[in-house]
Design a protein around this motif. Structure first.
Motif, PDB file in Angstrom:
ATOM      1  N   GLY A   1       0.830  -1.210   0.000  1.00 43.48           N
ATOM      2  CA  GLY A   1       0.000   0.000   0.000  1.00 43.48           C
ATOM      3  C   GLY A   1       0.857   1.249   0.000  1.00 43.48           C
ATOM      4  N   ALA A   2       1.925   1.250   0.808  1.00 43.57           N
ATOM      5  CA  ALA A   2       2.812   2.410   0.871  1.00 43.57           C
ATOM      6  C   ALA A   2       3.408   2.689  -0.505  1.00 43.57           C
ATOM      7  CB  ALA A   2       3.920   2.157   1.892  1.00 43.57           C
ATOM      8  N   LEU A   3       3.805   1.612  -1.187  1.00 46.61           N
ATOM      9  CA  LEU A   3       4.377   1.780  -2.529  1.00 46.61           C
ATOM     10  C   LEU A   3       3.330   2.291  -3.512  1.00 46.61           C
ATOM     11  CD1 LEU A   3       6.586  -1.405  -2.720  1.00 46.61           C
ATOM     12  CD2 LEU A   3       7.323   0.937  -2.426  1.00 46.61           C
ATOM     13  N   THR A   4       2.075   1.795  -3.367  1.00 45.79           N
ATOM     14  CA  THR A   4       0.999   2.278  -4.241  1.00 45.79           C
ATOM     15  C   THR A   4       0.872   3.788  -4.123  1.00 45.79           C
ATOM     16  OG1 THR A   4      -0.179   0.287  -3.607  1.00 45.79           O
ATOM     17  CG2 THR A   4      -1.403   1.887  -4.891  1.00 45.79           C
ATOM     18  N   ALA A   5       0.854   4.268  -2.858  1.00 48.63           N
ATOM     19  CA  ALA A   5       0.679   5.700  -2.623  1.00 48.63           C
ATOM     20  C   ALA A   5       1.801   6.482  -3.287  1.00 48.63           C
ATOM     21  CB  ALA A   5       0.645   5.973  -1.125  1.00 48.63           C
ATOM     22  N   LEU A   6       3.036   6.011  -3.127  1.00 50.29           N
ATOM     23  CA  LEU A   6       4.169   6.748  -3.690  1.00 50.29           C
ATOM     24  C   LEU A   6       4.174   6.659  -5.212  1.00 50.29           C
ATOM     25  CD1 LEU A   6       6.895   5.792  -1.117  1.00 50.29           C
ATOM     26  CD2 LEU A   6       5.892   8.025  -1.493  1.00 50.29           C
ATOM     27  N   ASN A   7       3.696   5.538  -5.746  1.00 53.34           N
ATOM     28  CA  ASN A   7       3.707   5.360  -7.191  1.00 53.34           C
ATOM     29  C   ASN A   7       2.729   6.312  -7.876  1.00 53.34           C
ATOM     30  OD1 ASN A   7       4.339   4.223  -9.668  1.00 53.34           O
ATOM     31  ND2 ASN A   7       2.697   2.712  -9.500  1.00 53.34           N
ATOM     32  N   TYR A   8       1.536   6.454  -7.280  1.00 52.32           N
ATOM     33  CA  TYR A   8       0.540   7.314  -7.913  1.00 52.32           C
ATOM     34  C   TYR A   8       0.674   8.765  -7.499  1.00 52.32           C
ATOM     35  CZ  TYR A   8      -1.986   3.348  -9.738  1.00 52.32           C
ATOM     36  OH  TYR A   8      -2.328   2.246 -10.436  1.00 52.32           O
ATOM     37  N   GLY A   9       1.270   9.011  -6.316  1.00 51.84           N
ATOM     38  CA  GLY A   9       1.363  10.385  -5.833  1.00 51.84           C
ATOM     39  C   GLY A   9       0.082  10.871  -5.198  1.00 51.84           C
ATOM     40  N   TYR A  10      -0.914  10.012  -5.124  1.00 56.74           N
ATOM     41  CA  TYR A  10      -2.110  10.358  -4.361  1.00 56.74           C
ATOM     42  C   TYR A  10      -2.782   9.086  -3.838  1.00 56.74           C
ATOM     43  CZ  TYR A  10      -5.377   8.918  -7.983  1.00 56.74           C
ATOM     44  OH  TYR A  10      -6.104   8.182  -8.868  1.00 56.74           O
ATOM     45  N   VAL A  11      -3.620   9.257  -2.834  1.00 56.05           N
ATOM     46  CA  VAL A  11      -4.339   8.121  -2.256  1.00 56.05           C
ATOM     47  C   VAL A  11      -5.818   8.447  -2.309  1.00 56.05           C
ATOM     48  CG1 VAL A  11      -4.417   6.558  -0.308  1.00 56.05           C
ATOM     49  CG2 VAL A  11      -2.526   8.129  -0.523  1.00 56.05           C
ATOM     50  N   ASN A  12      -6.632   7.503  -2.724  1.00 50.14           N
ATOM     51  CA  ASN A  12      -8.078   7.727  -2.597  1.00 50.14           C
ATOM     52  C   ASN A  12      -8.733   6.481  -2.014  1.00 50.14           C
ATOM     53  OD1 ASN A  12      -8.187   5.983  -4.679  1.00 50.14           O
ATOM     54  ND2 ASN A  12      -9.342   7.284  -6.048  1.00 50.14           N
ATOM     55  N   PRO A  13      -9.993   6.613  -1.561  1.00 57.79           N
ATOM     56  CA  PRO A  13     -10.616   5.485  -0.837  1.00 57.79           C
ATOM     57  C   PRO A  13     -10.706   4.206  -1.659  1.00 57.79           C
ATOM     58  CG  PRO A  13     -11.886   7.470  -0.526  1.00 57.79           C
ATOM     59  CD  PRO A  13     -10.866   7.789  -1.556  1.00 57.79           C
ATOM     60  N   ASN A  14     -10.511   4.281  -2.981  1.00 56.66           N
ATOM     61  CA  ASN A  14     -10.562   3.055  -3.780  1.00 56.66           C
ATOM     62  C   ASN A  14      -9.487   2.058  -3.379  1.00 56.66           C
ATOM     63  OD1 ASN A  14     -12.719   3.823  -5.224  1.00 56.66           O
ATOM     64  ND2 ASN A  14     -11.570   4.562  -6.996  1.00 56.66           N
TER      65      ASN A  14
END
Lengths: 347, 277
Positions: free
Chosen positions: A243-256
């Motif tokens: 999850g941490a990597l997902t956030a850094l990869n996209y540069g944003y986090v959303n409830p999806n």
């Protein structure tokens, strides 16, 4: 009580010794070869998909690997695994916003947060036997989703999500797609190596025994609840890393990232590749991502497809793709053996 | 406060109707039937479809919904769950989840993704001690109580009901008496599906109807069944009203918490009493 503590200590100690041995002595060459192979597969994917998508694939593979530890190895089906992915992602987002400017520290914080969440939820859900375990996890995932959407709206941004600041620090620059790709690939290899070593240690054998028959393992004197909990926490921690990597990869986090219905995707990927095999999880992750990237171009009804595919797997192809390959290979080997007994002998 | 209690009773009544079927399948077969949500959703959508396009009154629309959903329930039992008897329960869960996905997609395909409102079929109110209640909600509560006593009678007086109760307690024991339990499970399953559809039909005018309406309710039902005790039909009755009350009263004082308070209750119950299947 003292006995229990001693016994726990003993097995953990054995595991660590075994892990140490695995890392230092036996089969190092083989493991290095495996890691190189996985790396090469992802490098081959890059020209076809672009670095960004290949990074996405690798992150999804990390999440599927963590799920496979729980479902494939220990036989506990969870439909709430994305909760930990979401916890990791949101912690990174919030940490970079309010606490620190160092993405690496944020990743560590995300992993710790997912671990803590896993400890808390695991302590409750691990006590549930059978299929109810899956649904209880789904319920907690739903609670997490709701917390992000509504009561914590002010800090998580609710439905709009959270854009991440401070993506670059020192040499660590998550704005650069090439850096992201190499960083995520290295993380995937690290996770794979860790899980590979864990699952082939005595702890891994214990996990598979719990899958086969938990009662017997308990009769042997092991506190199965404790090991189930440890595995749950481990899986949650690795998922939080993803999850941490997902956030850094996209540069944003959303409830999806912690959408309850997306859990079916992870389960599907794991079953598709072949559960209970780390290679199956990798293969399933890659193929699932290929399907999700390509299918919408040709076919609109995604959920319908997913449902039919899941039914087919459950009724016909339990072993998944990797299981099928293994069956094929052993069939070929058996035929070769019966065809020329001399060759069989030399094996 | 009186209104909050009233709303809690209504929610509890609907929760009870949906939970009964879930409790029956969970208690007898240990199967978690995720497809239960789709019979519930189907009931509500068929009600809307028959009211809007056929122009039939609410009662007949509801009857169509319940009957068709019961048939769908039979098909799910016959072609999905029965094929997986005696296998790992996880596979059954995944298979019913797959049925849920297919069903949701069909519902989306036929009726679209947007929520559809249904108007209150009675539209009258009753004045009790100075408080004004919609008659419809009183009827829903009354109906749930009637269903409860009807089920009690059915389970206690008829042979079929007695076999189901016995199977809830000890499935192997019933099988040892030479009774083919599968037939009765199938019956319990269809009964549960019909009641879920009835819950969907009755809840439609109170809330909005949308394709994913089932998945949230299913989690609430799961909380109800765990709180009330596995396969304990009276426990289910009490737990659904208690949780309905809890949800509504929390919603009055802390609106954000009403969605999660049922799960907090569930977690507390689980901590006190783990489930060993």
């Amino acid at each position: 009580m003292g006995n229990v503590v001693k016994e726990r200590g003993l097995v953990l100690e054995k595991t660590f010794v075994a892990v140490g041995k695995q890392l230092t002595q036996a089969g190092v060459g083989q493991k290095v070869l495996e890691l190189i192979l996985i790396g090469v597969v992802f490098l081959i994917l890059v020209p076809f998909l672009g670095a960004h998508r290949a990074t996405d694939f690798a992150i999804f593979c990390i999440i599927v690997l963590s799920f496979d530890l729980l479902y494939g190895y220990m036989g506990r089906l969870s439909f709430g695994h994305l909760l930990y992915v979401g916890v990791g992602a949101y912690t990174v987002g919030l940490a970079l916003r309010y606490l620190t400017t160092n993405p690496l520290l944020a990743i560590v914080l995300g992993i710790v947060a997912a671990c803590l969440a896993g400890m808390a939820v695991g302590a409750i859900t691990v006590r549930i036997a059978g299929a109810a375990f899956a649904l209880a996890n789904l319920a907690f995932n739903r609670v997490g989703w709701f917390l992000v959407m509504s009561p914590l709206k002010d800090i998580t941004g609710g439905e709009n999500g959270l854009s991440i600041r401070n993506l670059s620090f020192w040499y660590v620059n998550f704005r650069n797609p090439t850096f992201r790709f190499w960083f995520v690939l290295a993380s995937l290899l690290l996770v794979f190596l860790l899980l590979r070593v864990f699952t082939s240690s005595s702890y891994g054998v214990l996990l598979r025994s719990i899958k086969e028959d938990e009662k017997r393992v308990r009769f042997l004197g092991y506190n199965t609840q404790f090991y189930k909990w440890v595995t749950f926490v481990l899986a949650a921690t690795v998922a939080g890393f993803g999850g941490a990597l997902t956030a850094l990869n996209y540069g944003y986090v959303n409830p999806n990232t912690l959408d309850v219905h997306a859990n079916a995707g992870i389960v599907f990927a794991c079953l598709l590749g072949g559960s209970g095999r780390l290679y199956g999880a990798l293969l399933g992750g890659i193929i699932y991502m290929l399907i999700t990237n390509l299918l919408p171009v040709y076919f609109q009804r995604w959920e319908f497809f997913l449902g039919v595919a899941l039914l087919l797997i459950v009724f016909r192809f339990r072993g998944g793709i990797w299981g099928g390959l293994e069956a094929l290979y052993s069939g070929l080997a058996a035929r070769a053996k019966s065809g020329s007994s001399k060759e069989g002998m030399s094996r | 406060m009186i209104y909050a209690i009233m709303y809690g009773l209504t929610v509890g009544a609907v929760l009870y109707l949906i939970s009964v079927g879930f409790s029956l399948t969970f208690g007898t077969m240990r199967v978690i039937n995720f497809a239960h949500t789709i019979t519930y959703t189907l009931g509500a959508y068929l009600l809307i479809a028959s009211i809007r396009s056929l122009g039939v009154p609410f009662f007949w629309g509801g009857a169509v919904g319940v009957v068709v959903a019961a048939l769908a329930g039979y098909c799910i039992e016959r072609f999905v769950i029965r094929r997986l008897y005696g296998e790992s329960l996880d596979y059954t869960f995944i298979a019913t989840y797959a049925v849920f996905l297919i069903g949701v997609d069909i519902v989306k395909w036929l009726w679209g993704v947007f929520p559809k409102p249904v108007s209150d079929p009675l539209g009258k109110t009753v004045d009790i001690l100075g408080f004004v209640f919609p008659t419809y909600r009183l009827l829903v509560i009354l109906l749930a109580i009637v269903v409860f006593f009807g089920l009690e009678l059915f389970m206690r007086k008829t042979m079929v009901g007695k076999i189901i109760v016995a199977a809830l307690d000890n499935r192997e024991g019933v099988r040892c008496l030479g009774i083919g339990v599968e037939k009765y499970f199938s019956l319990a399953f269809v009964l549960g599906s019909a009641l879920a559809a009835l819950g969907g039909v009755l809840y439609a005018p109170i809330t909005a109807v949308h394709p994913y309406m089932g998945s949230h309710i299913l989690l609430l039902c799961f909380a109800v069944v765990l709180t009330g005790g596995l396969g304990n039909l009276r426990g289910t009755f009490l737990a659904s009203f208690a949780l309905g009350m809890l949800i509504s009263i929390t919603g009055r004082y802390w609106p954000a918490g009403s969605e999660i308070v049922a799960f907090i209750a569930m977690a507390a119950v689980l901590l006190a009493r783990p489930i060993e299947a």
